[in-house]
Design an enzyme around this catalytic site. Structure first.
Site, mmCIF file in Angstrom:
data_model
loop_
_atom_site.group_PDB
_atom_site.id
_atom_site.type_symbol
_atom_site.label_atom_id
_atom_site.label_comp_id
_atom_site.label_asym_id
_atom_site.label_seq_id
_atom_site.Cartn_x
_atom_site.Cartn_y
_atom_site.Cartn_z
ATOM 1 C CE LYS A 81 40.108 25.673 -35.549
ATOM 2 N NZ LYS A 81 41.300 25.253 -36.311
ATOM 3 C CG ASP A 124 43.875 26.391 -41.680
ATOM 4 O OD1 ASP A 124 43.610 25.314 -41.120
ATOM 5 O OD2 ASP A 124 44.583 27.273 -41.173
ATOM 6 C CG MET A 184 39.723 36.468 -39.206
ATOM 7 S SD MET A 184 40.414 35.227 -38.081
ATOM 8 C CE MET A 184 41.621 36.219 -37.167
#
Length: 270
Positions: free
Chosen positions: A59, A37, A173
């Site tokens: 992402k 990631d 997040m």
């Protein structure tokens, strides 16, 4: 019959390579393919053997160049080709890391796999900044929630339950939604002066953080231009960071330049 490989779903921790588990490091050093990631730090990627193929599948908000179902299939295909595969994720693979989705795909495909836990961002960032997530008399519990929903849908959290002054709330997040989160927590009874700490790139040399209150943290995070993802720790325990923050050790010894490694094969999906 061709030998089938294995997949290790590994938590890479919050960023500092010294926070990897011994088992995680051993699996990385044995890997023949690494699917990773974007939150995996360069220092951790430097631990991957030079001839091991790297597959970046990271992402960013509203930008998922490799959809999750394709990542799942990639792990299956690499293992079926006989390779020792490492799926390297930031933090812990089972805490907002979609590791369980990938594990279920491997079960369905009858691919052998293991889970190697990692220090999650909440633990790593809090300890680095001297913030105990629980503390007698200040916080009897801790809760982890995500501030970013699947497919960018609106947040639909149990605000009344989360607005608990005796619990430390950690929001993963949450940068784009911290204004909404703060508003909802205050509206459901949490004191607007509740202290908050926002941390980005925790445990790495690029770490940055700001402190404020529920009433001010959204504007402060914006003014500080904190890069995404940013973790928010909400609760009285964050005040202890001013007291318990450990002094950073400074190594004044000269460090020899590392020898150049052989070129590494990086495979860009698509």
């Amino acid at each position: 019959m061709k030998r089938i490989g294995t997949v290790s779903l590994i938590g890479g921790g919050p960023g500092d390579p010294e926070l990897l588990t011994v088992k995680a490091l051993r699996r990385i050093e044995q890997a023949e393919a690494v699917v990773y990631d974007r939150l995996i730090s360069k220092d951790i990627l430097d631990l991957v053997p030079p001839r091991t193929a790297l597959y970046p599948v990271g992402k960013t908000p509203r930008n998922h160049p490799v959809p999750q179902h394709e990542i799942n299939q990639m792990l299956v295909d690499l293992a079926r080709s006989g390779l020792r595969v490492v799926r390297l994720k930031g933090g812990d693979p089972f805490i907002f890391g979609r590791g369980s989705e990938e594990a279920l795909a491997l079960v369905e495909a009858e691919v052998p796999f293991e889970i190697v836990p990692g220090i999650t961002a909440a633990q790593g960032c809090a300890s680095q900044l001297g913030v105990p997530l629980t503390h007698r008399g200040l916080a009897t519990g801790v809760r982890y929630v995500t501030g970013h929903c699947r497919e960018d849908k609106p947040l639909d959290l149990d605000w009344k339950s989360l607005a608990d002054p005796d619990t430390t709330l950690v929001v993963y997040m949450g940068l784009s939604a911290i204004g909404q989160i703060s508003h909802q927590l205050i509206a459901h009874g949490l004191d607007s002066e509740t202290p908050v700490m926002a941390v980005s790139r925790g445990t790495t040399p690029d770490e940055c953080h700001v402190t404020g209150t529920l009433a001010t943290i959204a504007e402060q995070a914006k003014a500080a231009a904190l890069p995404s993802p940013t973790l928010f720790m909400i609760g009285e325990v964050t005040r202890l960071g001013n007291i318990l923050h450990p002094e950073r050790l400074k190594d004044c010894a000269e460090v020899e330049a590392s020898s150049r490694r052989p070129a590494r094969l990086e495979v860009v999906h698509g």
